[in-house]
Design a protein around this motif. Sequence first.
Motif, PDB file in Angstrom:
ATOM      1  N   MET A   1      15.802  -8.683   0.612  1.00  0.00           N
ATOM      2  CA  MET A   1      15.565  -7.680   1.550  1.00  0.00           C
ATOM      3  C   MET A   1      15.214  -8.010   2.640  1.00  0.00           C
ATOM      4  O   MET A   1      14.360  -6.506   2.973  1.00  0.00           O
ATOM      5  CB  MET A   1      15.024  -6.288   0.162  1.00  0.00           C
ATOM      6  N   GLU A   2      14.443  -8.405   3.672  1.00  0.00           N
ATOM      7  CA  GLU A   2      14.125  -9.359   4.052  1.00  0.00           C
ATOM      8  C   GLU A   2      14.880 -10.331   5.027  1.00  0.00           C
ATOM      9  O   GLU A   2      15.915 -10.328   4.658  1.00  0.00           O
ATOM     10  CB  GLU A   2      13.009 -10.447   3.715  1.00  0.00           C
ATOM     11  N   PRO A   3      13.908  -9.975   6.179  1.00  0.00           N
ATOM     12  CA  PRO A   3      15.191 -11.124   7.456  1.00  0.00           C
ATOM     13  C   PRO A   3      15.500 -12.611   6.823  1.00  0.00           C
ATOM     14  O   PRO A   3      14.684 -13.085   6.678  1.00  0.00           O
ATOM     15  CB  PRO A   3      14.659 -10.491   8.659  1.00  0.00           C
ATOM     16  N   GLY A   4      17.015 -12.172   6.699  1.00  0.00           N
ATOM     17  CA  GLY A   4      17.329 -14.144   6.163  1.00  0.00           C
ATOM     18  C   GLY A   4      17.615 -13.588   5.375  1.00  0.00           C
ATOM     19  O   GLY A   4      17.714 -14.937   4.604  1.00  0.00           O
ATOM     20  N   SER A   5      17.734 -12.772   4.004  1.00  0.00           N
ATOM     21  CA  SER A   5      17.956 -13.167   3.219  1.00  0.00           C
ATOM     22  C   SER A   5      18.978 -11.985   2.573  1.00  0.00           C
ATOM     23  O   SER A   5      19.199 -11.035   3.553  1.00  0.00           O
ATOM     24  CB  SER A   5      16.419 -13.052   2.252  1.00  0.00           C
ATOM     25  N   LEU A   6      19.544 -12.088   1.081  1.00  0.00           N
ATOM     26  CA  LEU A   6      20.220 -10.747   1.896  1.00  0.00           C
ATOM     27  C   LEU A   6      20.173  -9.498   0.665  1.00  0.00           C
ATOM     28  O   LEU A   6      18.977  -9.432   0.160  1.00  0.00           O
ATOM     29  CB  LEU A   6      20.845 -11.768  -0.821  1.00  0.00           C
ATOM     30  N   ILE A   7      20.877  -9.076   1.639  1.00  0.00           N
ATOM     31  CA  ILE A   7      20.227  -7.579   1.568  1.00  0.00           C
ATOM     32  C   ILE A   7      21.264  -6.687   0.955  1.00  0.00           C
ATOM     33  O   ILE A   7      20.998  -4.963  -0.440  1.00  0.00           O
ATOM     34  CB  ILE A   7      19.817  -6.800   2.751  1.00  0.00           C
ATOM     35  N   TRP A   8      23.479  -6.778   1.067  1.00  0.00           N
ATOM     36  CA  TRP A   8      24.393  -6.100   1.045  1.00  0.00           C
ATOM     37  C   TRP A   8      25.500  -6.638   0.224  1.00  0.00           C
ATOM     38  O   TRP A   8      25.457  -8.163   0.898  1.00  0.00           O
ATOM     39  CB  TRP A   8      24.297  -5.125   2.007  1.00  0.00           C
ATOM     40  N   SER A   9      26.305  -6.601  -0.402  1.00  0.00           N
ATOM     41  CA  SER A   9      27.527  -7.200  -0.508  1.00  0.00           C
ATOM     42  C   SER A   9      28.227  -6.016  -0.449  1.00  0.00           C
ATOM     43  O   SER A   9      28.365  -4.779  -1.641  1.00  0.00           O
ATOM     44  CB  SER A   9      26.865  -8.270  -2.270  1.00  0.00           C
TER      45      SER A   9
ATOM     46  N   GLU B   1      19.820   5.059  -3.795  1.00  0.00           N
ATOM     47  CA  GLU B   1      18.500   4.267  -3.635  1.00  0.00           C
ATOM     48  C   GLU B   1      18.721   2.820  -4.050  1.00  0.00           C
ATOM     49  O   GLU B   1      18.424   1.550  -3.822  1.00  0.00           O
ATOM     50  CB  GLU B   1      17.325   4.578  -3.795  1.00  0.00           C
ATOM     51  N   SER B   2      19.510   2.895  -5.057  1.00  0.00           N
ATOM     52  CA  SER B   2      19.851   1.828  -6.043  1.00  0.00           C
ATOM     53  C   SER B   2      20.612   1.163  -6.170  1.00  0.00           C
ATOM     54  O   SER B   2      21.235   0.292  -6.263  1.00  0.00           O
ATOM     55  CB  SER B   2      19.532   2.093  -7.482  1.00  0.00           C
ATOM     56  N   ALA B   3      20.795   1.288  -4.707  1.00  0.00           N
ATOM     57  CA  ALA B   3      22.447   0.664  -4.281  1.00  0.00           C
ATOM     58  C   ALA B   3      22.538  -0.572  -3.531  1.00  0.00           C
ATOM     59  O   ALA B   3      21.745  -0.475  -3.017  1.00  0.00           O
ATOM     60  CB  ALA B   3      24.140   1.856  -3.692  1.00  0.00           C
ATOM     61  N   PHE B   4      23.321  -1.112  -3.940  1.00  0.00           N
ATOM     62  CA  PHE B   4      23.382  -2.936  -3.782  1.00  0.00           C
ATOM     63  C   PHE B   4      24.268  -3.269  -3.129  1.00  0.00           C
ATOM     64  O   PHE B   4      24.639  -4.556  -2.764  1.00  0.00           O
ATOM     65  CB  PHE B   4      23.313  -3.775  -4.979  1.00  0.00           C
ATOM     66  N   GLY B   5      25.415  -2.293  -2.855  1.00  0.00           N
ATOM     67  CA  GLY B   5      27.335  -3.083  -2.414  1.00  0.00           C
ATOM     68  C   GLY B   5      28.460  -1.861  -2.485  1.00  0.00           C
ATOM     69  O   GLY B   5      27.845  -0.771  -2.286  1.00  0.00           O
ATOM     70  N   GLY B   6      29.666  -2.194  -1.727  1.00  0.00           N
ATOM     71  CA  GLY B   6      30.665  -1.149  -1.656  1.00  0.00           C
ATOM     72  C   GLY B   6      31.663  -2.187  -1.796  1.00  0.00           C
ATOM     73  O   GLY B   6      31.485  -3.263  -1.851  1.00  0.00           O
ATOM     74  N   LEU B   7      32.240  -1.147  -1.914  1.00  0.00           N
ATOM     75  CA  LEU B   7      34.220  -1.622  -2.166  1.00  0.00           C
ATOM     76  C   LEU B   7      35.250  -1.180  -0.870  1.00  0.00           C
ATOM     77  O   LEU B   7      35.111   0.177  -0.477  1.00  0.00           O
ATOM     78  CB  LEU B   7      34.895  -0.873  -3.675  1.00  0.00           C
TER      79      LEU B   7
END
Length: 263
Positions: free
Chosen positions: A133-141, A185-191
Amino acid sequence: MLDPSFETGAPDWVDLGTPDIDAATTFYSGLFGWELVPGGPETGGYGTYRLRDRTVAGVMTVPEGQGRPSWSVYFQSPDADATARTVELAGGRAAFPPMDVLDYGRMGGFTDNNGAYFGVWQPGTNPGLGMIMEPGSLIWSELYTPDVPSAAAFFHTVFGWQTRQMDFPGGTYTVVRPAGTDNDESAFGGLVPLDQVPSETAAGPHWLPYFAVDDTDAAVSAAERLGGRVTMAATDLPEVGRIATFADPAGAAFAVIRPAPMG
Protein backbone atom coordinates in the motif's frame (compact mmCIF):
# COMPACT_ATOMS: atom_id res chain seq x y z
CA MET A 1 -7.67 -2.35 0.36
CA LEU A 2 -4.89 -4.71 1.34
CA ASP A 3 -4.47 -5.24 5.07
CA PRO A 4 -0.99 -5.94 6.52
CA SER A 5 -2.51 -8.60 8.77
CA PHE A 6 -3.07 -10.66 5.58
CA GLU A 7 -6.47 -12.24 6.12
CA THR A 8 -7.05 -15.71 4.70
CA GLY A 9 -7.36 -15.48 0.92
CA ALA A 10 -5.76 -12.05 0.62
CA PRO A 11 -2.58 -11.50 -1.43
CA ASP A 12 0.42 -11.86 0.85
CA TRP A 13 3.30 -12.35 -1.61
CA VAL A 14 4.32 -11.63 -5.20
CA ASP A 15 7.32 -12.85 -7.12
CA LEU A 16 8.95 -12.39 -10.48
CA GLY A 17 10.19 -15.21 -12.68
CA THR A 18 12.74 -13.87 -15.13
CA PRO A 19 15.62 -15.21 -17.24
CA ASP A 20 18.07 -12.56 -16.02
CA ILE A 21 17.85 -11.39 -12.41
CA ASP A 22 20.58 -8.79 -12.86
CA ALA A 23 18.77 -7.18 -15.79
CA ALA A 24 15.46 -7.29 -13.90
CA THR A 25 17.10 -5.67 -10.88
CA THR A 26 18.46 -2.82 -13.00
CA PHE A 27 14.95 -2.18 -14.31
CA TYR A 28 13.01 -2.39 -11.03
CA SER A 29 15.69 -0.55 -9.07
CA GLY A 30 15.47 2.30 -11.53
CA LEU A 31 11.67 2.25 -11.52
CA PHE A 32 10.84 1.67 -7.86
CA GLY A 33 14.14 1.92 -5.99
CA TRP A 34 14.18 -1.77 -5.11
CA GLU A 35 17.35 -3.44 -3.85
CA LEU A 36 18.12 -7.11 -4.45
CA VAL A 37 18.92 -9.46 -1.58
CA PRO A 38 20.32 -12.48 -3.42
CA GLY A 39 19.18 -15.94 -2.38
CA GLY A 40 21.73 -18.47 -1.20
CA PRO A 41 22.08 -22.13 -2.18
CA GLU A 42 19.61 -23.11 0.54
CA THR A 43 16.85 -21.21 -1.33
CA GLY A 44 17.83 -22.36 -4.80
CA GLY A 45 18.91 -18.83 -5.63
CA TYR A 46 15.48 -17.36 -4.84
CA GLY A 47 16.07 -13.75 -3.87
CA THR A 48 13.99 -10.88 -2.55
CA TYR A 49 13.56 -7.24 -3.43
CA ARG A 50 13.55 -4.76 -0.59
CA LEU A 51 12.62 -1.10 -0.27
CA ARG A 52 13.64 0.85 2.82
CA ASP A 53 14.66 -2.46 4.43
CA ARG A 54 11.25 -4.07 3.91
CA THR A 55 10.48 -6.91 1.52
CA VAL A 56 8.30 -5.98 -1.45
CA ALA A 57 8.68 -9.03 -3.74
CA GLY A 58 10.53 -12.25 -4.47
CA VAL A 59 12.53 -13.02 -7.61
CA MET A 60 13.82 -16.21 -9.19
CA THR A 61 15.54 -17.27 -12.38
CA VAL A 62 13.34 -18.98 -14.95
CA PRO A 63 15.62 -20.07 -17.81
CA GLU A 64 14.45 -19.32 -21.33
CA GLY A 65 12.35 -22.18 -22.63
CA GLN A 66 11.19 -23.24 -19.16
CA GLY A 67 8.44 -20.66 -18.79
CA ARG A 68 7.61 -17.16 -19.86
CA PRO A 69 8.77 -14.23 -17.73
CA SER A 70 5.91 -13.31 -15.44
CA TRP A 71 4.74 -11.97 -12.11
CA SER A 72 2.88 -14.35 -9.79
CA VAL A 73 0.48 -13.48 -6.98
CA TYR A 74 0.22 -15.65 -3.83
CA PHE A 75 -2.69 -15.76 -1.42
CA GLN A 76 -2.71 -16.37 2.31
CA SER A 77 -3.63 -19.88 3.46
CA PRO A 78 -3.63 -21.27 6.99
CA ASP A 79 -3.15 -24.77 5.52
CA ALA A 80 -1.62 -25.04 2.04
CA ASP A 81 -2.31 -28.77 1.81
CA ALA A 82 -5.99 -28.32 2.58
CA THR A 83 -6.13 -25.50 0.03
CA ALA A 84 -4.55 -27.81 -2.55
CA ARG A 85 -7.27 -30.38 -2.00
CA THR A 86 -9.98 -27.75 -2.31
CA VAL A 87 -8.44 -26.42 -5.54
CA GLU A 88 -8.71 -29.85 -7.15
CA LEU A 89 -12.27 -30.36 -5.92
CA ALA A 90 -13.20 -26.97 -7.40
CA GLY A 91 -11.80 -27.84 -10.82
CA GLY A 92 -8.30 -26.43 -10.62
CA ARG A 93 -5.02 -28.30 -10.60
CA ALA A 94 -1.62 -28.20 -8.94
CA ALA A 95 1.27 -26.75 -10.94
CA PHE A 96 3.48 -27.85 -8.05
CA PRO A 97 2.26 -29.32 -4.75
CA PRO A 98 2.77 -27.53 -1.43
CA MET A 99 6.32 -27.68 -0.17
CA ASP A 100 8.23 -26.29 2.80
CA VAL A 101 10.53 -23.34 2.15
CA LEU A 102 12.95 -23.88 5.02
CA ASP A 103 11.12 -22.58 8.11
CA TYR A 104 9.82 -19.53 6.23
CA GLY A 105 6.51 -21.11 5.27
CA ARG A 106 4.81 -23.52 2.92
CA MET A 107 4.21 -22.68 -0.73
CA GLY A 108 2.11 -24.20 -3.50
CA GLY A 109 1.37 -23.26 -7.11
CA PHE A 110 -1.92 -23.88 -8.90
CA THR A 111 -4.05 -23.04 -11.90
CA ASP A 112 -7.69 -22.15 -11.48
CA ASN A 113 -10.58 -23.68 -13.41
CA ASN A 114 -9.95 -21.27 -16.31
CA GLY A 115 -6.18 -21.80 -16.47
CA ALA A 116 -4.83 -18.79 -14.58
CA TYR A 117 -1.79 -19.50 -12.38
CA PHE A 118 -1.77 -18.43 -8.73
CA GLY A 119 0.11 -19.39 -5.60
CA VAL A 120 -0.63 -19.89 -1.93
CA TRP A 121 1.61 -19.01 0.98
CA GLN A 122 1.18 -20.55 4.42
CA PRO A 123 3.32 -18.38 6.69
CA GLY A 124 5.98 -19.78 8.95
CA THR A 125 8.66 -17.41 10.17
CA ASN A 126 7.98 -15.26 7.10
CA PRO A 127 4.50 -13.71 7.43
CA GLY A 128 4.53 -12.37 3.88
CA LEU A 129 5.36 -9.05 2.28
CA GLY A 130 6.93 -6.50 4.58
CA MET A 131 5.47 -3.51 2.75
CA ILE A 132 2.15 -2.99 0.98
CA MET A 133 0.00 0.00 0.00
CA GLU A 134 3.00 2.34 -0.14
CA PRO A 135 4.77 3.67 -3.24
CA GLY A 136 6.88 0.88 -4.73
CA SER A 137 4.83 -1.94 -3.17
CA LEU A 138 1.83 -4.11 -3.96
CA ILE A 139 -1.54 -2.36 -3.70
CA TRP A 140 -3.98 -4.31 -5.91
CA SER A 141 -4.28 -7.44 -8.07
CA GLU A 142 -6.49 -8.25 -11.06
CA LEU A 143 -7.46 -11.58 -12.57
CA TYR A 144 -8.01 -11.56 -16.33
CA THR A 145 -10.27 -14.51 -17.04
CA PRO A 146 -12.54 -15.70 -19.87
CA ASP A 147 -15.36 -16.42 -17.42
CA VAL A 148 -15.79 -14.05 -14.49
CA PRO A 149 -18.75 -15.86 -12.85
CA SER A 150 -16.98 -19.25 -12.87
CA ALA A 151 -13.75 -17.69 -11.58
CA ALA A 152 -15.68 -15.99 -8.78
CA ALA A 153 -17.33 -19.30 -7.88
CA PHE A 154 -13.98 -21.12 -7.94
CA PHE A 155 -12.24 -18.68 -5.61
CA HIS A 156 -15.27 -18.48 -3.35
CA THR A 157 -14.95 -22.25 -2.90
CA VAL A 158 -11.19 -22.13 -2.38
CA PHE A 159 -10.83 -18.99 -0.23
CA GLY A 160 -14.37 -17.85 0.56
CA TRP A 161 -13.94 -14.64 -1.44
CA GLN A 162 -16.85 -12.23 -1.55
CA THR A 163 -17.52 -10.23 -4.73
CA ARG A 164 -19.49 -7.17 -5.73
CA GLN A 165 -20.11 -5.81 -9.20
CA MET A 166 -19.46 -2.14 -9.85
CA ASP A 167 -20.67 -0.36 -12.98
CA PHE A 168 -18.37 2.05 -14.76
CA PRO A 169 -18.40 3.67 -18.22
CA GLY A 170 -17.92 0.84 -20.69
CA GLY A 171 -18.56 -2.16 -18.49
CA THR A 172 -18.78 -3.84 -15.11
CA TYR A 173 -15.94 -4.46 -12.66
CA THR A 174 -16.08 -7.29 -10.14
CA VAL A 175 -14.42 -6.33 -6.86
CA VAL A 176 -13.01 -9.06 -4.59
CA ARG A 177 -12.69 -9.00 -0.82
CA PRO A 178 -11.86 -11.63 1.85
CA ALA A 179 -14.42 -13.97 3.38
CA GLY A 180 -16.52 -12.48 6.17
CA THR A 181 -16.08 -8.85 5.10
CA ASP A 182 -18.92 -6.60 4.04
CA ASN A 183 -17.38 -3.34 2.80
CA ASP A 184 -15.22 -2.36 -0.16
CA GLU A 185 -12.50 -0.96 2.10
CA SER A 186 -11.32 -4.56 2.56
CA ALA A 187 -11.23 -5.25 -1.21
CA PHE A 188 -7.84 -6.28 -2.57
CA GLY A 189 -8.48 -6.99 -6.25
CA GLY A 190 -10.80 -7.42 -9.16
CA LEU A 191 -11.94 -9.90 -11.80
CA VAL A 192 -11.86 -8.66 -15.40
CA PRO A 193 -13.19 -10.29 -18.60
CA LEU A 194 -10.15 -11.36 -20.58
CA ASP A 195 -11.39 -9.76 -23.80
CA GLN A 196 -12.13 -6.41 -22.17
CA VAL A 197 -8.56 -5.09 -22.10
CA PRO A 198 -6.71 -5.65 -25.40
CA SER A 199 -3.27 -5.26 -23.81
CA GLU A 200 -3.95 -8.26 -21.54
CA THR A 201 -5.90 -10.54 -23.89
CA ALA A 202 -2.94 -12.08 -25.71
CA ALA A 203 -1.42 -13.37 -22.46
CA GLY A 204 -4.40 -15.61 -21.74
CA PRO A 205 -5.83 -16.01 -18.21
CA HIS A 206 -3.48 -14.45 -15.66
CA TRP A 207 -3.10 -12.32 -12.54
CA LEU A 208 -1.73 -8.79 -12.90
CA PRO A 209 -0.16 -7.13 -9.83
CA TYR A 210 -0.43 -3.37 -9.32
CA PHE A 211 2.30 -1.42 -7.54
CA ALA A 212 1.61 1.98 -6.00
CA VAL A 213 3.48 5.04 -7.30
CA ASP A 214 3.52 8.73 -6.48
CA ASP A 215 3.42 9.76 -10.14
CA THR A 216 2.10 7.47 -12.87
CA ASP A 217 3.41 9.61 -15.73
CA ALA A 218 6.89 9.66 -14.21
CA ALA A 219 6.71 5.86 -13.91
CA VAL A 220 5.79 5.61 -17.60
CA SER A 221 8.78 7.74 -18.58
CA ALA A 222 11.13 5.79 -16.32
CA ALA A 223 9.91 2.40 -17.54
CA GLU A 224 10.47 3.38 -21.18
CA ARG A 225 13.89 4.83 -20.42
CA LEU A 226 14.87 1.60 -18.63
CA GLY A 227 13.86 -0.64 -21.52
CA GLY A 228 10.31 -1.55 -20.56
CA ARG A 229 7.27 -1.29 -22.81
CA VAL A 230 4.07 0.58 -22.03
CA THR A 231 1.12 -1.68 -22.86
CA MET A 232 -1.56 0.76 -21.72
CA ALA A 233 -0.87 4.47 -21.54
CA ALA A 234 -1.48 6.38 -18.33
CA THR A 235 -5.24 6.59 -17.82
CA ASP A 236 -7.42 8.28 -15.21
CA LEU A 237 -10.15 6.19 -13.56
CA PRO A 238 -12.57 8.42 -11.64
CA GLU A 239 -12.42 7.87 -7.88
CA VAL A 240 -9.80 5.12 -8.41
CA GLY A 241 -6.61 6.74 -9.60
CA ARG A 242 -4.25 7.05 -12.55
CA ILE A 243 -3.04 3.71 -13.89
CA ALA A 244 -0.70 2.35 -16.55
CA THR A 245 0.38 -1.15 -17.54
CA PHE A 246 3.76 -2.39 -18.69
CA ALA A 247 5.90 -5.26 -19.83
CA ASP A 248 9.36 -5.21 -18.29
CA PRO A 249 12.41 -5.74 -20.55
CA ALA A 250 11.96 -9.54 -20.37
CA GLY A 251 8.22 -9.30 -21.02
CA ALA A 252 6.73 -9.75 -17.51
CA ALA A 253 3.46 -7.81 -17.18
CA PHE A 254 2.58 -5.53 -14.27
CA ALA A 255 0.71 -2.30 -13.57
CA VAL A 256 1.12 0.85 -11.51
CA ILE A 257 -1.41 3.17 -9.92
CA ARG A 258 -1.36 6.52 -8.25
CA PRO A 259 -4.43 6.15 -6.04
CA ALA A 260 -7.05 8.87 -6.08
CA PRO A 261 -7.05 10.99 -2.92
CA MET A 262 -9.25 9.57 -0.19
CA GLY A 263 -12.37 11.51 0.63
